[in-house]
Design a protein around this motif. Structure first.
Motif, mmCIF file in Angstrom:
data_model
loop_
_atom_site.group_PDB
_atom_site.id
_atom_site.type_symbol
_atom_site.label_atom_id
_atom_site.label_comp_id
_atom_site.label_asym_id
_atom_site.label_seq_id
_atom_site.Cartn_x
_atom_site.Cartn_y
_atom_site.Cartn_z
ATOM 1 N N UNK A 78 4.108 -18.515 -8.818
ATOM 2 C CA UNK A 78 4.924 -18.129 -8.021
ATOM 3 C C UNK A 78 6.147 -16.944 -8.459
ATOM 4 N N UNK A 79 6.864 -16.366 -7.934
ATOM 5 C CA UNK A 79 7.524 -15.260 -8.381
ATOM 6 C C UNK A 79 8.783 -15.693 -9.195
ATOM 7 N N UNK A 80 9.201 -16.826 -8.550
ATOM 8 C CA UNK A 80 10.405 -17.285 -9.602
ATOM 9 C C UNK A 80 10.110 -17.916 -10.771
ATOM 10 N N UNK A 81 8.628 -18.327 -10.972
ATOM 11 C CA UNK A 81 8.355 -18.687 -12.367
ATOM 12 C C UNK A 81 7.977 -17.458 -13.356
ATOM 13 N N UNK A 215 8.557 -10.844 -4.121
ATOM 14 C CA UNK A 215 7.920 -12.058 -3.864
ATOM 15 C C UNK A 215 6.327 -12.151 -3.588
ATOM 16 N N UNK A 216 5.779 -11.183 -3.390
ATOM 17 C CA UNK A 216 3.960 -11.114 -3.164
ATOM 18 C C UNK A 216 3.215 -12.030 -4.052
ATOM 19 N N UNK A 217 3.990 -12.360 -5.192
ATOM 20 C CA UNK A 217 3.004 -13.171 -6.108
ATOM 21 C C UNK A 217 3.015 -14.506 -5.534
ATOM 22 N N UNK A 218 3.938 -15.070 -4.848
ATOM 23 C CA UNK A 218 3.841 -16.272 -3.998
ATOM 24 C C UNK A 218 2.816 -16.473 -3.395
ATOM 25 N N UNK A 219 2.133 -15.377 -2.765
ATOM 26 C CA UNK A 219 0.938 -15.180 -1.857
ATOM 27 C C UNK A 219 -0.166 -14.700 -2.665
ATOM 28 N N UNK A 220 -0.013 -13.832 -3.352
ATOM 29 C CA UNK A 220 -1.210 -13.209 -3.987
ATOM 30 C C UNK A 220 -1.735 -14.005 -5.207
#
Length: 421
Positions: A78-81, A215-220
């Motif tokens: 996820x984005x935060x990581x 935060x697109x990485x959370x879904x992508x």
């Protein structure tokens, strides 16, 4: 990728088609904020100018969104990581949480004001009695906050009604604008009442989905491959975003107003339309309060036990902002989002795609605070804000991303050389 990240990895069975991911982004774009931005742009541009602002603005967002999404797809993080590899674990926690909190609380205040204004207009049209906007906004803000704290799970089903109803209302609004208000003639002869620079228009467009791109990485991370990330991002954001902003702009041009509740009342949308607008802002705003509560909880490290308190704080601040007239500071709020959010993507992209050469094995979450990433982010945000608001002929988001990337590449090498010595 270091072992402490593997718990986040997405298995092959969890991967989704690009179409399902695109639908997530389409759903995100069908919202009241996009209509509001469209109305705002309609006061400053002709329709051709609005289209140009949207294509360039969302083009910027989709570009960094694709890079963020592809990293998420590669690593399963996820984005935060992902940010933890650049800003440090603590740095990512505080910076990402702070940006989420600011965005969610601000949008909560804006949409509470829209909901309150819509409700006041509806009551006035039906009864002739006028409810002060600040009072209506406060009451609806409190109701939305209570729903976020105690009825969030049940309210999600209201989305199945509110979102289609909002689409129908907008289509009816367009129909009314052209058939009842002679919209074609107005648009053909339209000259902007408050002309804006192209740079301002692009920046306002970026603000509508700046956070979503980061935060697109959370879904992508659930995409099957990089190509699917690109397809889902472009097809999910550009058409739906352009359609919603254009609808808002057309209605704004025809009515001469940018307040969406006033716009709908002006084109003769019946009470059902205003009810739909209230429902749409309600469902969206409950998510703002809920996400804002999570962000505040993470920011102060209070955990799930104090989640309701954090949600009350986020929603309470948003309600106060709505009551004291945040709508009048709408552009200033958007300027903050435009300046401070894209540089986060800048440092993450520089770390993964330039320093790490796009290899997931080079992603290592750092403990504590990583000064090279934090300093680069702050410099990028400062440059974005100054160039976007003082020297308004510069596109702030682009400057912020480029400066944060360049600074990170330089500072990272300096810090790494010091470690070697």
């Amino acid at each position: 990728m270091s072992e402490n990240n593997t718990g986040f990895e997405v298995s092959a069975s969890q991967r989704q088609s690009w179409g399902s991911l695109a639908m997530i982004w389409i759903g995100s774009m069908i919202c009241v904020p996009c209509l509001m931005i469209g109305g705002f742009l309609g006061m400053g541009f002709t329709l051709g100018g609005v289209i140009l602002c949207v294509l360039l603005g969302y083009g910027i967002v989709c570009t960094y969104m694709c890079f963020m999404g592809m990293e998420g797809c590669d690593t399963g993080l996820p984005t935060v990581s992902m940010a933890g590899a650049v800003l440090g674990e603590k740095g990512a926690q505080y910076i990402i949480s702070l940006m989420l909190a600011i965005a969610c609380i601000g949008w909560f205040g804006i949409q509470s004001a829209v909901c309150g204004s819509s409700f006041s207009s509806m009551v006035a049209s039906m009864t002739g009695f006028t409810i002060p906007a600040w009072l209506s906004s406060s009451v609806w803000g409190i109701l939305m906050l209570l729903t976020a704290m105690y009825g969030y799970k049940a309210l999600k089903y209201l989305n199945y009604i509110a979102v289609p109803a909002l689409v129908l209302v907008m289509l009816y609004g367009l129909y009314a604008a052209f058939t009842k208000n002679d919209g074609s003639a107005i648009i053909a002869n339209y000259q902007p009442t408050n002309p804006m620079s192209l740079v301002t228009g692009i920046s306002l467009t970026v603000a509508t989905f700046a956070l979503g791109g980061v935060i697109s990485g959370d879904y992508s991370r659930f995409a099957k491959n990089r190509k699917d990330v690109i397809k889902s991002s472009l097809i999910g954001v550009l058409p739906a975003g352009l359609a919603m902003i254009l609808i808002g702009a057309v209605l704004s041009i025809v009515t001469g107003q940018y307040d969406i509740s006033t716009v709908l009342a002006s084109v003769g949308v019946p009470a059902f339309g205003l009810i739909s607008l209230v429902l749409a802002t309600w469902t969206t705003n409950v998510t703002n309060a809920y996400s804002g509560g999570i962000a505040v909880s993470n920011l102060f490290g209070v955990g799930e036990k104090k989640f309701k308190v954090a949600t009350a704080l986020a929603g309470g601040l948003g309600t106060i902002l709505a009551a004291i007239g945040l709508m009048s500071k709408f552009q200033a709020f958007l300027n903050i989002l435009t300046a401070f959010i894209p540089p986060i993507a800048g440092v993450i992209i520089a770390s993964y795609w330039i320093i790490g050469k796009g290899n997931k094995d080079n992603v290592v979450v750092k403990k504590g605070f990583a000064l090279d990433g934090i300093i680069s982010f702050l410099l990028g945000a400062a440059v974005a804000y100054i160039t976007g608001n003082v020297f308004v002929f510069f596109i702030g988001p682009i400057n912020g991303i480029v400066v944060s990337m360049v600074c990170y590449i330089i500072l990272h090498r300096i810090f790494e050389n010091k470690k070697v010595k």
